[in-house]
Design an enzyme around this catalytic site. Structure first.
Site, PDB file in Angstrom:
ATOM      1  CG  PHE A   1      -1.776   1.229   1.324  1.00  0.00           C
ATOM      2  CD1 PHE A   1      -2.783   1.491   0.404  1.00  0.00           C
ATOM      3  CD2 PHE A   1      -1.550   2.155   2.333  1.00  0.00           C
ATOM      4  CE1 PHE A   1      -3.565   2.636   0.495  1.00  0.00           C
ATOM      5  CE2 PHE A   1      -2.323   3.308   2.446  1.00  0.00           C
ATOM      6  CZ  PHE A   1      -3.332   3.549   1.511  1.00  0.00           C
ATOM      7  CD  GLN A   2      -0.580   6.094   0.885  1.00  0.00           C
ATOM      8  OE1 GLN A   2       0.119   6.282   1.886  1.00  0.00           O
ATOM      9  NE2 GLN A   2      -1.572   6.904   0.540  1.00  0.00           N
TER      10      GLN A   2
END
Length: 561
Positions: free
Chosen positions: A113-114
């Site tokens: 994530f990210q």
């Protein structure tokens, strides 16, 4: 002493003399922001509305102060939002250190994530970038990043720090950072002697200053050179302020939208001395017709720029200040009175006067020249990109380096407001004005909230013609007046926009409103937005069409529709 990675980062920033960071927090940099809370009495943090605005603000801070700008953002979209700002700094050789967070080291490469490979993304637009996977390497990496950003041809450096590195603990040993000394041993005595001989044999010399004059703090040495060789001076867009525009030797800007005087002088000079310039395509235009009667000397710190865009006859490679400190003492006093009189006659013959479609038209020239008069030519001016940018360069007379902040190489719409914020934070005692077009302004007008939050007294001078003016100008001249998607007419009520942010607002719609409105804005103690209602068909002139010779500018455009 034992410190975690976040504390080591901030201690290293303090070593470098950093007093201000522009940024936006997020998950991957939470440890750094927690440390910033503890360091808030040592390092000022400016929270912008967007990561691009933070990077532009750090860039403007660097240009206005001469220090290194610092931006801090989180991973993923936070990091990618800085790319335009990094590219802007890279093209204009601005010292910047951008610090990005990333996912913990064990999660790298797993599409976490990210997570984004920001070092891979920014490799072509940074001088160097780093990803720190070992806490023991963090301190030296930060120190190396600042050294790279400021040595040789300056530019941006990125440091990517995974979250677990910001939390890991390591022994930290403070260091005294010595001042960087430019390398002056890049040319021989014979190189200098050849340049001296070429200058002494010249009858019609031309001195052209670029952004390298400002980067190396060489305005004094350039002044000495032109006085010694009795030469006229022109500047690039990036070089504005490197030579006093009020001086009688100054001919105006050179290039596509440069002065007719400078264009004529290029065509008739017998020696062209380019100082701290890369000979951009927007300057030389038709290569075969550029300085056809002249030998060319190029003085530049970057050997990669020599003979890249145009062939030159002689080069002096090195820091501009160091080069001129060696060159100037070897020159005797020259006199070129006939040549200087010819320059003066061209200046009288070709004044750049704007014309409106009606006798009472509100002209950008009137607005900017009045602003220059009221500020004594001493304000720091940032711009957006397009017609507003060219008008600012043409009609504001810059006296000093670090006064003109603009995206020259990358041409970044939305640059100016962020840059103005950084400049005002870095130079709180100076008047800062951002000259904008409405197209550029609407790209990053969210940074008005930063002005409001910190009560930063920037004047946003909006030249509002409800079109993408520069693109429309090209469409008029070269695309059969097919104004495809350049008429904005968005119906924005700028008074309500300013009011929403609690910013003082004025409108200028008539010439007689220019002076009193600017006087009120300059006397304000906080941010101001001025909406200047101008005609959509006021053009930037002179204009040399692409592929034409520099001395063949369009001086007038008929408006019949």
């Amino acid at each position: 002493m034992k410190c975690n990675g976040s504390e080591i980062l901030l201690e290293c920033l303090l070593e470098q003399g950093v007093d201000t960071i522009f940024g936006y927090p997020g998950g991957s940099v939470l440890n750094i922001y927690d440390a910033l809370y503890k360091y808030q009495d040592k390092i000022n943090h400016i929270l912008t509305a967007h990561e691009q605005g933070a990077t532009h603000a750090a860039d403007g801070y660097a240009r206005a102060t001469g220090k290194t700008g610092v931006a801090l953002v989180t991973s993923g979209p936070g990091a990618t939002n800085t790319v335009t700002g990094i590219a802007t700094a890279f093209m204009d050789s601005i010292p910047l250190v951008v610090i990005t967070g990333n996912v913990p080291v064990p999660l790298l490469g797993l599409d976490s994530f990210q997570e984004v490979d920001i070092t891979g993304i920014t490799m072509p637009i940074t001088k160097h970038n780093f990803i720190v996977k070992d806490i023991a390497q963090l301190a030296d990496t930060v120190r190396r990043a600042f050294e790279i950003a400021n040595s040789g041809r300056k530019g941006p450096v990125l440091i990517d720090i995974p979250k677990d590195i910001t939390a890991a603990v390591c022994e930290y040993q403070p260091k005294q950072i010595p001042a960087l000394v430019p390398n002056a041993d890049t040319m021989t005595d014979e190189d200098v002697a050849t340049a001296v001989q070429m200058i002494q044999q010249s009858k019609r010399p031309f001195v052209y200053t670029g952004g390298g004059v400002i980067a190396s703090d060489a305005a004094k040495e350039v002044r000495e050179l032109v006085d010694l060789i009795d030469a006229p001076v022109s500047s690039s867009l990036m070089g504005q302020g490197g030579f006093d525009n009020y001086d009688e030797r100054y001919m105006g800007m050179l290039g596509m939208h440069g002065s007719k005087t400078a264009a004529n002088a290029v065509s008739e000079c017998d020696l062209f001395i380019g100082i701290g310039t890369r000979f951009s395509d927007r300057v030389i235009l038709k290569i075969s017709a550029f300085a056809p009667n002249a030998k060319i000397i190029q003085i530049d710190i970057d050997p990669a720029e020599v003979n890249k865009n145009i062939r030159v006859d002689h080069t002096l490679v090195g820091d501009v200040k160091c080069v001129l400190q060696r060159l100037n003492p070897q020159l005797g006093q020259c006199s070129h009175s006939d040549w200087m009189e010819k320059i003066a006659s061209w200046k009288r013959e070709y004044p750049n006067q704007q014309k409106g479609n009606t006798p009472d038209a509100l002209l950008p020239q009137q607005i900017i020249e009045t602003l220059c008069e009221l500020t004594g030519g001493e304000a720091v001016i940032s711009t957006e990109v397009g017609q507003n940018q060219m008008w600012a360069a043409q009609y504001y007379s810059f006296r000093h380096p670090k006064q003109f902040l603009t995206s020259g190489g990358h041409g970044t719409m939305g640059y100016g407001l962020g840059a103005a914020i950084g400049a005002q934070v870095g130079c709180p005692d100076k008047q800062v004005i951002n000259i904008a077009g409405d197209g550029s302004f609407q790209m990053n007008c969210n940074e008005l909230v930063t002005l409001s939050k910190y009560n930063i007294p920037v004047i946003e001078l909006l030249l509002n013609n409800e079109v993408l003016g520069m693109v429309r100008q090209w469409q008029r001249l070269f695309y059969g007046k097919r104004f495809s998607q350049t008429t904005l007419e968005r119906g924005v009520d700028y008074s309500k926009l300013a009011g929403a942010y609690g910013i003082e607002f004025y409108t200028i719609a008539k010439p007689e409103e220019i002076r009193p409105t600017l006087e009120k804005a300059l006397a304000a103690n906080g941010p101001v937005l001025i909406n200047c209602v101008i005609d959509r068909d006021i053009n930037v002139l002179p204009m040399v069409p692409a592929g034409a010779a520099i001395d063949e500018p369009i001086l007038e455009i008929e408006i019949d529709d």
